[in-house]
Scaffold this motif. Structure first.
Motif, short mmCIF file in Angstrom:
data_model
loop_
_atom_site.label_atom_id
_atom_site.label_comp_id
_atom_site.label_asym_id
_atom_site.label_seq_id
_atom_site.Cartn_x
_atom_site.Cartn_y
_atom_site.Cartn_z
N GLU A 191 32.17 31.34 28.13
CA GLU A 191 31.86 32.60 27.46
C GLU A 191 31.40 33.66 28.45
OE1 GLU A 191 31.70 34.95 23.99
OE2 GLU A 191 32.49 32.93 24.29
N ASN A 192 30.62 33.23 29.46
CA ASN A 192 30.05 34.19 30.42
C ASN A 192 30.79 34.23 31.75
OD1 ASN A 192 29.30 31.69 31.35
ND2 ASN A 192 27.19 32.25 31.83
N SER A 193 32.02 33.75 31.78
CA SER A 193 32.79 33.75 33.04
C SER A 193 33.02 35.17 33.54
CB SER A 193 34.14 33.06 32.84
OG SER A 193 33.99 31.67 32.65
N ASP A 194 33.07 35.30 34.85
CA ASP A 194 33.35 36.60 35.45
C ASP A 194 34.84 36.90 35.40
OD1 ASP A 194 33.67 34.45 37.40
OD2 ASP A 194 34.11 36.03 38.83
N VAL A 195 35.18 38.13 35.70
CA VAL A 195 36.58 38.56 35.75
C VAL A 195 36.98 38.68 37.22
CG1 VAL A 195 38.22 40.40 35.17
CG2 VAL A 195 36.40 39.78 33.55
N ASP A 196 37.84 37.77 37.67
CA ASP A 196 38.28 37.74 39.06
C ASP A 196 39.51 38.61 39.24
OD1 ASP A 196 36.50 35.77 40.42
OD2 ASP A 196 37.27 34.44 38.86
N ILE A 197 39.52 39.40 40.31
CA ILE A 197 40.64 40.32 40.52
C ILE A 197 41.08 40.37 41.97
CG2 ILE A 197 39.87 41.80 38.61
CD1 ILE A 197 39.08 43.86 40.87
N PHE A 198 42.32 40.80 42.16
CA PHE A 198 42.81 41.33 43.43
C PHE A 198 43.15 42.79 43.16
CE2 PHE A 198 43.91 36.83 44.07
CZ PHE A 198 43.39 36.63 45.34
N LEU A 199 42.60 43.67 43.96
CA LEU A 199 42.91 45.09 43.86
C LEU A 199 43.77 45.46 45.06
CD1 LEU A 199 42.47 47.65 42.22
CD2 LEU A 199 40.34 48.03 43.47
N VAL A 200 45.04 45.74 44.81
CA VAL A 200 45.99 46.03 45.89
C VAL A 200 45.95 47.52 46.18
CG1 VAL A 200 48.35 45.78 46.71
CG2 VAL A 200 47.44 44.16 45.02
N CYS A 201 45.63 47.87 47.42
CA CYS A 201 45.46 49.28 47.76
C CYS A 201 46.55 49.76 48.73
CB CYS A 201 44.08 49.53 48.35
SG CYS A 201 43.81 48.73 49.94
N THR A 202 46.56 51.05 48.97
CA THR A 202 47.52 51.63 49.92
C THR A 202 47.13 51.25 51.34
OG1 THR A 202 46.21 53.64 50.15
CG2 THR A 202 47.87 53.60 48.40
N ASN A 203 48.05 51.46 52.27
CA ASN A 203 47.76 51.17 53.67
C ASN A 203 46.59 52.01 54.18
OD1 ASN A 203 49.90 49.38 53.78
ND2 ASN A 203 51.35 50.89 54.58
N GLU A 204 46.54 53.27 53.77
CA GLU A 204 45.47 54.17 54.22
C GLU A 204 44.10 53.69 53.72
OE1 GLU A 204 49.33 55.99 54.29
OE2 GLU A 204 48.20 55.12 52.60
N GLU A 205 44.05 53.33 52.46
CA GLU A 205 42.79 52.86 51.89
C GLU A 205 42.37 51.55 52.53
OE1 GLU A 205 39.37 52.46 49.41
OE2 GLU A 205 40.55 54.14 50.20
N PHE A 206 43.34 50.66 52.80
CA PHE A 206 43.00 49.38 53.40
C PHE A 206 42.46 49.57 54.82
CE2 PHE A 206 43.87 45.28 55.46
CZ PHE A 206 43.25 44.43 54.56
N GLN A 207 43.06 50.47 55.59
CA GLN A 207 42.58 50.73 56.94
C GLN A 207 41.16 51.30 56.91
OE1 GLN A 207 43.87 49.79 59.87
NE2 GLN A 207 45.39 48.76 58.57
#
Length: 262
Positions: free
Chosen positions: A39-55
């Protein structure tokens, strides 16, 4: 089917990020997409960003994404990692099994690039070309750990015994997962994934439970026989001692990852 409060968190996050030009996709994973959540599990994610944001994030080591403000249930939070397309391509090409397994059953909440679904499909494919070598290597480690358990019992060394028992279960279980072409999900979901394997010894989970509860010589024997009598396992042609030494103790000389990281 996601629980309503988990779906609401995903919807809030999607609505907030879908028009943010720093992000290409939101991928939801973890226990809630596998049906293993609480019931209280977290929400796991991958947030895929642009090359500029990742750098930008790379310069500051800002890869962790954590939010509590989107969750209206006790103990809830969003937890995940910011990655780029290059990361996903590397996972698809050379990623280890835990990295691949993290994308199993994921939900793509939104994507602005057609590459994402195709990459996810490539990531979660079991590496069939490596299956035989993995079975042989896990078998070598299983036999080595069986010897280590016997030594630990003779010495009555509790640290040595607990380590050897844990790894004996790990490599016996990985033999079964490899046989089933199932990606190893790392320790947290190892037992759950192993229990869900369709082709395994009927008493496997019972033997593991008994061994972990009571690491006696009798339970060690029962577990080992459970694994070894299940099928005729492929052993390394050079013998398990040499295979174990090369992959467990000499891997660093070849610049390779240890077997635990496969």
């Amino acid at each position: 089917m996601l629980r309503q409060h988990h779906q609401e968190v995903i919807d809030r996050l999607t609505n907030e990020l879908i028009n943010d030009n720093r992000y290409l996709a939101l991928i939801v994973g973890g226990s809630i997409v596998k049906g293993w959540e609480q019931e209280n599990s977290d929400v796991d994610i991958f947030l895929v960003c642009t090359n500029e944001e990742f750098q930008r994030r790379k310069e500051n080591q800002e890869f962790h994404y954590f939010r509590t403000d989107l969750c209206n249930y006790p103990g809830g939070y969003v937890d995940g990692w910011v990655v780029d397309l290059d990361y996903m391509k590397q996972v698809a090409s050379i990623g280890n099994e835990p990295s691949r397994s993290a994308f199993t059953d994921v939900i793509i909440a939104f994507s602005h690039t057609p590459e994402i679904p195709e990459l996810v499909n490539r990531i979660i494919e079991y590496p069939i070309a490596e299956q035989l070598h993995r079975v042989q290597t896990f078998y070598a480690h299983f036999e080595a750990l069986r010897w280590n358990v016997s030594e630990a019992l003779k010495r009555d060394d509790q640290y040595y015994l607990k380590w050897a028992i844990s790894d004996l279960v790990l490599y016996g279980g990985r033999m079964i997962l490899a046989h089933n072409k199932i990606l190893y999900p790392y320790h947290k979901w190892f037992m759950k994934t192993l229990d869900n394997a369709s082709d395994k010894p009927e008493n496997l989970m019972e033997c593991i439970f008994q061994l972990l509860q009571d690491p006696s010589a009798a339970n060690v024997k029962a577990f080992c026989e459970c694994i070894l009598n299940f099928r005729k396992w492929e052993s390394p042609p050079e013998g398990w001692p040499s295979a174990f030494r090369v992959e467990s103790e000499w891997h660093w000389m070849r610049g390779c990852a240890p077997v635990k990281d496969w």
